[in-house]
Design a protein around this motif. Structure first.
Motif, PDB file in Angstrom:
ATOM      1  N   LEU A 189     -12.419   5.286   3.364  1.00  0.00           N
ATOM      2  CA  LEU A 189     -11.607   5.933   4.606  1.00  0.00           C
ATOM      3  C   LEU A 189     -12.334   7.061   4.809  1.00  0.00           C
ATOM      4  CD1 LEU A 189      -8.110   5.301   3.351  1.00  0.00           C
ATOM      5  CD2 LEU A 189      -9.297   4.171   5.052  1.00  0.00           C
ATOM      6  N   GLU A 190     -12.977   7.269   5.973  1.00  0.00           N
ATOM      7  CA  GLU A 190     -13.711   8.479   6.498  1.00  0.00           C
ATOM      8  C   GLU A 190     -13.135   9.458   7.443  1.00  0.00           C
ATOM      9  OE1 GLU A 190     -17.996   7.894   6.815  1.00  0.00           O
ATOM     10  OE2 GLU A 190     -18.497   9.651   7.569  1.00  0.00           O
ATOM     11  N   LYS A 191     -13.147  10.580   7.014  1.00  0.00           N
ATOM     12  CA  LYS A 191     -12.608  11.467   7.719  1.00  0.00           C
ATOM     13  C   LYS A 191     -11.418  11.169   8.743  1.00  0.00           C
ATOM     14  CE  LYS A 191     -15.295  15.372   9.651  1.00  0.00           C
ATOM     15  NZ  LYS A 191     -16.316  15.848  10.460  1.00  0.00           N
ATOM     16  N   ILE A 192     -10.378  11.022   7.984  1.00  0.00           N
ATOM     17  CA  ILE A 192      -8.846  10.799   8.580  1.00  0.00           C
ATOM     18  C   ILE A 192      -7.925  11.840   8.001  1.00  0.00           C
ATOM     19  CG2 ILE A 192      -9.504   8.429   9.135  1.00  0.00           C
ATOM     20  CD1 ILE A 192      -7.665   7.840   6.841  1.00  0.00           C
ATOM     21  N   PRO A 193      -6.882  12.041   8.671  1.00  0.00           N
ATOM     22  CA  PRO A 193      -5.898  13.064   8.013  1.00  0.00           C
ATOM     23  C   PRO A 193      -5.387  12.625   6.656  1.00  0.00           C
ATOM     24  CG  PRO A 193      -5.398  12.447  10.311  1.00  0.00           C
ATOM     25  CD  PRO A 193      -6.480  11.433  10.122  1.00  0.00           C
ATOM     26  N   ALA A 194      -5.001  13.605   5.790  1.00  0.00           N
ATOM     27  CA  ALA A 194      -4.673  13.194   4.299  1.00  0.00           C
ATOM     28  C   ALA A 194      -3.586  12.502   4.251  1.00  0.00           C
ATOM     29  CB  ALA A 194      -4.943  14.552   3.770  1.00  0.00           C
ATOM     30  N   THR A 195      -2.627  12.741   5.244  1.00  0.00           N
ATOM     31  CA  THR A 195      -1.342  12.082   4.974  1.00  0.00           C
ATOM     32  C   THR A 195      -1.511  10.616   5.394  1.00  0.00           C
ATOM     33  OG1 THR A 195      -1.017  12.839   7.286  1.00  0.00           O
ATOM     34  CG2 THR A 195       0.195  13.976   5.880  1.00  0.00           C
ATOM     35  N   LEU A 196      -2.298  10.227   6.336  1.00  0.00           N
ATOM     36  CA  LEU A 196      -2.677   8.875   6.741  1.00  0.00           C
ATOM     37  C   LEU A 196      -3.294   8.027   5.488  1.00  0.00           C
ATOM     38  CD1 LEU A 196      -2.338   6.410   8.767  1.00  0.00           C
ATOM     39  CD2 LEU A 196      -4.679   7.259   9.773  1.00  0.00           C
ATOM     40  N   ALA A 197      -4.253   8.826   4.864  1.00  0.00           N
ATOM     41  CA  ALA A 197      -4.947   8.303   3.733  1.00  0.00           C
ATOM     42  C   ALA A 197      -4.116   7.915   2.570  1.00  0.00           C
ATOM     43  CB  ALA A 197      -6.086   9.208   3.395  1.00  0.00           C
ATOM     44  N   LYS A 198      -3.200   8.790   2.467  1.00  0.00           N
ATOM     45  CA  LYS A 198      -2.225   8.702   1.440  1.00  0.00           C
ATOM     46  C   LYS A 198      -1.247   7.521   1.504  1.00  0.00           C
ATOM     47  CE  LYS A 198       1.424  11.616  -1.021  1.00  0.00           C
ATOM     48  NZ  LYS A 198       2.392  10.710  -1.478  1.00  0.00           N
ATOM     49  N   GLU A 199      -0.931   7.414   2.647  1.00  0.00           N
ATOM     50  CA  GLU A 199       0.103   6.317   3.162  1.00  0.00           C
ATOM     51  C   GLU A 199      -0.760   4.975   3.144  1.00  0.00           C
ATOM     52  OE1 GLU A 199       1.392   6.522   7.149  1.00  0.00           O
ATOM     53  OE2 GLU A 199       1.579   4.331   7.237  1.00  0.00           O
ATOM     54  N   VAL A 200      -1.825   5.029   3.536  1.00  0.00           N
ATOM     55  CA  VAL A 200      -2.639   3.631   3.293  1.00  0.00           C
ATOM     56  C   VAL A 200      -2.931   3.304   2.082  1.00  0.00           C
ATOM     57  CG1 VAL A 200      -4.848   2.661   3.895  1.00  0.00           C
ATOM     58  CG2 VAL A 200      -3.579   3.843   5.764  1.00  0.00           C
ATOM     59  N   SER A 201      -3.274   4.319   1.340  1.00  0.00           N
ATOM     60  CA  SER A 201      -3.757   3.828  -0.101  1.00  0.00           C
ATOM     61  C   SER A 201      -2.388   3.496  -0.936  1.00  0.00           C
ATOM     62  CB  SER A 201      -4.391   5.337  -1.001  1.00  0.00           C
ATOM     63  OG  SER A 201      -5.431   5.771  -0.126  1.00  0.00           O
ATOM     64  N   GLU A 202      -1.482   4.034  -0.632  1.00  0.00           N
ATOM     65  CA  GLU A 202      -0.194   3.586  -1.353  1.00  0.00           C
ATOM     66  C   GLU A 202       0.231   2.202  -0.755  1.00  0.00           C
ATOM     67  OE1 GLU A 202       1.681   7.992  -2.550  1.00  0.00           O
ATOM     68  OE2 GLU A 202       2.720   6.867  -1.170  1.00  0.00           O
ATOM     69  N   SER A 203      -0.028   2.061   0.351  1.00  0.00           N
ATOM     70  CA  SER A 203       0.331   0.653   0.657  1.00  0.00           C
ATOM     71  C   SER A 203      -0.412  -0.588   0.445  1.00  0.00           C
ATOM     72  CB  SER A 203       0.510   0.699   2.388  1.00  0.00           C
ATOM     73  OG  SER A 203      -0.852   0.647   2.924  1.00  0.00           O
ATOM     74  N   LEU A 204      -1.709  -0.232  -0.020  1.00  0.00           N
ATOM     75  CA  LEU A 204      -2.706  -1.157  -0.515  1.00  0.00           C
ATOM     76  C   LEU A 204      -2.749  -1.442  -1.979  1.00  0.00           C
ATOM     77  CD1 LEU A 204      -5.722  -0.497   1.842  1.00  0.00           C
ATOM     78  CD2 LEU A 204      -4.014  -2.102   2.439  1.00  0.00           C
ATOM     79  N   ALA A 205      -2.816  -2.681  -2.081  1.00  0.00           N
ATOM     80  CA  ALA A 205      -3.318  -3.065  -3.658  1.00  0.00           C
ATOM     81  C   ALA A 205      -4.604  -2.766  -4.007  1.00  0.00           C
ATOM     82  CB  ALA A 205      -2.762  -4.438  -3.835  1.00  0.00           C
ATOM     83  N   ILE A 206      -5.591  -2.944  -3.095  1.00  0.00           N
ATOM     84  CA  ILE A 206      -7.143  -2.562  -3.213  1.00  0.00           C
ATOM     85  C   ILE A 206      -7.203  -1.029  -3.084  1.00  0.00           C
ATOM     86  CG2 ILE A 206      -7.878  -4.785  -2.669  1.00  0.00           C
ATOM     87  CD1 ILE A 206      -8.817  -3.447  -0.114  1.00  0.00           C
ATOM     88  N   PRO A 207      -8.330  -0.741  -3.947  1.00  0.00           N
ATOM     89  CA  PRO A 207      -8.625   0.722  -3.994  1.00  0.00           C
ATOM     90  C   PRO A 207      -9.219   1.146  -2.728  1.00  0.00           C
ATOM     91  CG  PRO A 207      -9.763  -0.414  -5.631  1.00  0.00           C
ATOM     92  CD  PRO A 207      -9.369  -1.408  -4.655  1.00  0.00           C
TER      93      PRO A 207
END
Ligand code: KIV
Length: 272
Positions: A189-207
């Motif tokens: 995930l390159e250069k996106i808002p930290a809140t969105l990265a957090k949400e996506v990371s928590e919603s995915l099973a893959i790293p």
């Protein structure tokens, strides 16, 4: 891929997944040559990315677009020869996978066969779905890359933060889910808002592996030459420099020049 070499346990896609499962952060850096890859591997890096940023960092191009498949394979071969532990992921260069899935598969096979690397990375979501499917069907692990995707720089027009607006953020969420469902083993995930990265990371099973995406991605990646301060002018907010090697190498070079000019190098013990 699950082989162990003596005491050293190879990092595989399974090890990377297990790191996310137990909450251990994944450390990734770029490498393009044997000497640097050896240092980074011995230091314990988890993943070495043979990034198409080699086009900027090694070749001096303004963008990542000019680097060729053969040039990426040359860099990847050098890195693979150096590495005992890290997983080596190779960027598929611009033009090697976008036109159709058959070309994508052929390019990915060529990378794997000729370099000995362990996985490929390519940029994009739904647009490259067919290519990703076909590469995965051949048994080649794929790392996705969303957010700022530098191969599309002429479409974006700038290297600023992506997915700040709702529509683009929603497309990123959808693409991230799609890449996971297709079978990608991880996602940059390159250069996106930290809140969105957090949400996506928590919603995915893959790293997820972030660059300029805040602290909540499952791992972090930097371009090694930026992290070591070899590149001097590039200073985005997300970059932490751990050394200032541009200056250090420049000073060492000046001392060498002075010693040569003053006939102080080589001395009596530095000759045969
Ligand atoms: O090419 C590269 O270095 C990359 C990283 C910035 C993720 O893709």
């Amino acid at each position: 891929m699950s082989a162990t070499t003596g005491e050293i346990k190879r990092i595989t896609t399974h090890v990377i997944q297990a790191m996310k499962n137990r909450g251990e952060k994944i450390a990734m850096l770029t490498a393009y040559d044997f000497s640097m890859a050896r240092i980074l591997d011995e230091a314990g890096i988890d993943i070495l990315l043979v990034g198409d940023s080699a086009s900027n960092v090694m070749a001096g191009h303004e963008t990542t677009l000019p680097i060729t498949l053969d040039q990426m394979i040359y860099h990847a071969q050098s890195v693979v020869r150096a590495v005992h532990r890290a997983m080596v992921v190779v960027d598929m260069p611009f033009g090697s996978y976008q036109s159709n899935s058959e070309i994508a598969l052929k390019s990915a096979i060529q990378i794997m066969k000729e370099s000995g690397a362990h996985a490929v990375k390519l940029e994009g979501g739904a647009e490259v779905e067919k290519s990703i499917k076909r590469i995965l069907m051949a048994g080649i692990p794929v790392m996705g890359h969303l957010g700022l995707t530098p191969q599309s720089i002429y479409k974006f027009g700038t290297y600023t933060v992506r997915a700040k607006k709702d529509a683009e953020a929603q497309k990123l969420r959808d693409d991230a889910k799609l890449l996971q469902d297709l079978g990608c083993f991880a996602l940059v995930l390159e250069k996106i808002p930290a809140t969105l990265a957090k949400e996506v990371s928590e919603s995915l099973a893959i790293p997820t592996i972030g660059i300029g995406a805040g602290p909540d991605a499952d791992g972090q990646v930097l371009v090694t030459h930026d992290m070591l301060g070899i590149t001097k002018e590039f200073k985005p907010r997300f970059l932490r420099r751990y050394l200032e090697l541009f200056d250090a190498i420049g000073e060492a070079t000046q001392r060498y020049i002075t010693d040569v000019k003053n006939r102080e190098f080589p001395n009596d013990s530095e000759q045969y």
